[in-house]
Write an enzyme that holds these catalytic residues in place. Structure first.
Site, mmCIF file in Angstrom:
data_model
loop_
_atom_site.group_PDB
_atom_site.id
_atom_site.type_symbol
_atom_site.label_atom_id
_atom_site.label_comp_id
_atom_site.label_asym_id
_atom_site.label_seq_id
_atom_site.Cartn_x
_atom_site.Cartn_y
_atom_site.Cartn_z
ATOM 1 C CG ASP A 182 90.227 62.655 79.707
ATOM 2 O OD1 ASP A 182 89.462 63.505 79.230
ATOM 3 O OD2 ASP A 182 89.812 61.587 80.195
ATOM 4 C CG ASN A 216 84.912 63.919 76.957
ATOM 5 O OD1 ASN A 216 85.795 64.606 77.454
ATOM 6 N ND2 ASN A 216 84.882 62.596 77.082
ATOM 7 C CG ASN A 236 88.959 63.310 76.006
ATOM 8 O OD1 ASN A 236 88.489 63.869 76.976
ATOM 9 N ND2 ASN A 236 89.085 61.989 75.925
ATOM 10 C CD GLU A 244 86.917 63.374 82.868
ATOM 11 O OE1 GLU A 244 86.796 64.544 83.284
ATOM 12 O OE2 GLU A 244 87.420 63.112 81.768
#
Length: 302
Positions: free
Chosen positions: A230, A120, A177, A33
């Site tokens: 995402d 996030n 997100n 990520e």
């Protein structure tokens, strides 16, 4: 040989290079990520959240090394206009920044006296404000942080002003997100992966007109036909390149799906980098990939 591209609109062919393949730069993550490209250092940092480490890929020799471990279960990152790394930390439930001398400075950890959930993803606007999403994924389980109850009781998008003030800017999404601004900063795009908690939620990216320090009423920009959206980034022409369940999806500024880059595993996030910002770095589930495109990413964030 498996197909690399799924072309849905002829405009996509002008954005890709048909004679260029996708490279696997590294593999070995549990959940890759948060890529951010540091132009001055010619390196990319990215997270392996469940393994609680921040990794560094060196453009000069292609090596991957551990940049930080433990890393507070960091998720998304960006590089601000001063070249500093801005981090979303699940464990500390905060947004932090790494100064040029290596000091860690916490930018936001609370809203109205209550702890944030688990920041996030993050982007920095040209006025120096820091905008971030705060879903509950980092406190839902012990896998990507510490399981805990939400003190705020909702998942929102916030803005941190240069003076440190934290304001709520979007509160109508299930699990906000990834987020990014349009090239002229007139629109803020935000992914909602709230279907993980509420089956009635659409797997979508929403567009909000930016109105000074806040935003106006949002509209659905696009929906995913494979998995959840995402993290994502935009190119200079306003095309949006987003993670999805089967790879990277590219949407035109009018919301049309132009095409896909197929990776063979789910993608969590992307960013543009390289000397010409025409290299798309892709954090797939277990790996770090890259592909050269015939477009350039917006240059004001990593």
């Amino acid at each position: 040989m498996e197909e690399l591209y799924d072309i849905r609109d002829r405009r996509f062919t002008a954005l890709i290079l048909m004679n260029v393949g996708m490279e696997t730069l590294w593999t070995g993550a549990r959940w890759a990520e948060g890529p951010a490209y540091h132009a001055a250092g010619r390196y990319l940092v990215f997270s392996d959240i469940p393994n609680d480490r921040l990794l560094r890929w060196d453009e000069s020799d292609g090596r991957v090394s551990t940049f930080q471990q433990p890393a507070g279960f960091q998720n998304g990152h960006t590089i601000d206009r001063q070249g500093r790394l801005v981090c979303c930390e699940h464990l500390a439930r905060c947004v932090s920044r790494v100064e040029h001398d290596g000091r860690r400075v916490v930018l936001a950890s609370h809203y109205q006296g209550k702890r944030l959930n688990s920041p996030n993803d993050v982007v920095v606007k040209s006025d120096g404000s820091v905008w971030f999403s705060d879903p509950s994924y980092g406190i839902d389980t012990d896998y990507e942080g510490d399981k805990a109850d939400s003190e705020i009781g909702a998942s929102n998008v916030y803005r941190i002003d240069p003076d440190g003030t934290v304001d709520l800017v979007i509160g109508d999404l299930g699990q906000p997100n990834g987020l990014a601004f349009s090239p002229d900063e007139s629109v803020l795009y935000v992914a909602d992966s709230g279907q993980t908690h509420d089956p009635s939620r659409a797997r979508a990216i929403h567009a909000y007109p930016v109105d000074g320090k806040g935003v106006g009423r949002g509209v659905m920009f696009c929906e995913s036909d494979c998995g959840f959206f995402d993290g994502f980034r935009l190119d200079r022409a306003g095309n949006l390149w987003t993670s999805a369940g089967d790879g990277v999806h590219c949407f035109a500024s009018d919301g049309t799906l132009l095409g896909k880059i197929l990776t063979g595993e789910g993608v969590a996030n992307v960013c543009f980098g390289g000397p010409k910002r025409n290299r798309l770095f892709i954090c797939a589930t277990t790996s770090l990939r890259s592909i050269y495109l015939n477009t350039q990413g917006v240059s004001y964030y990593g």
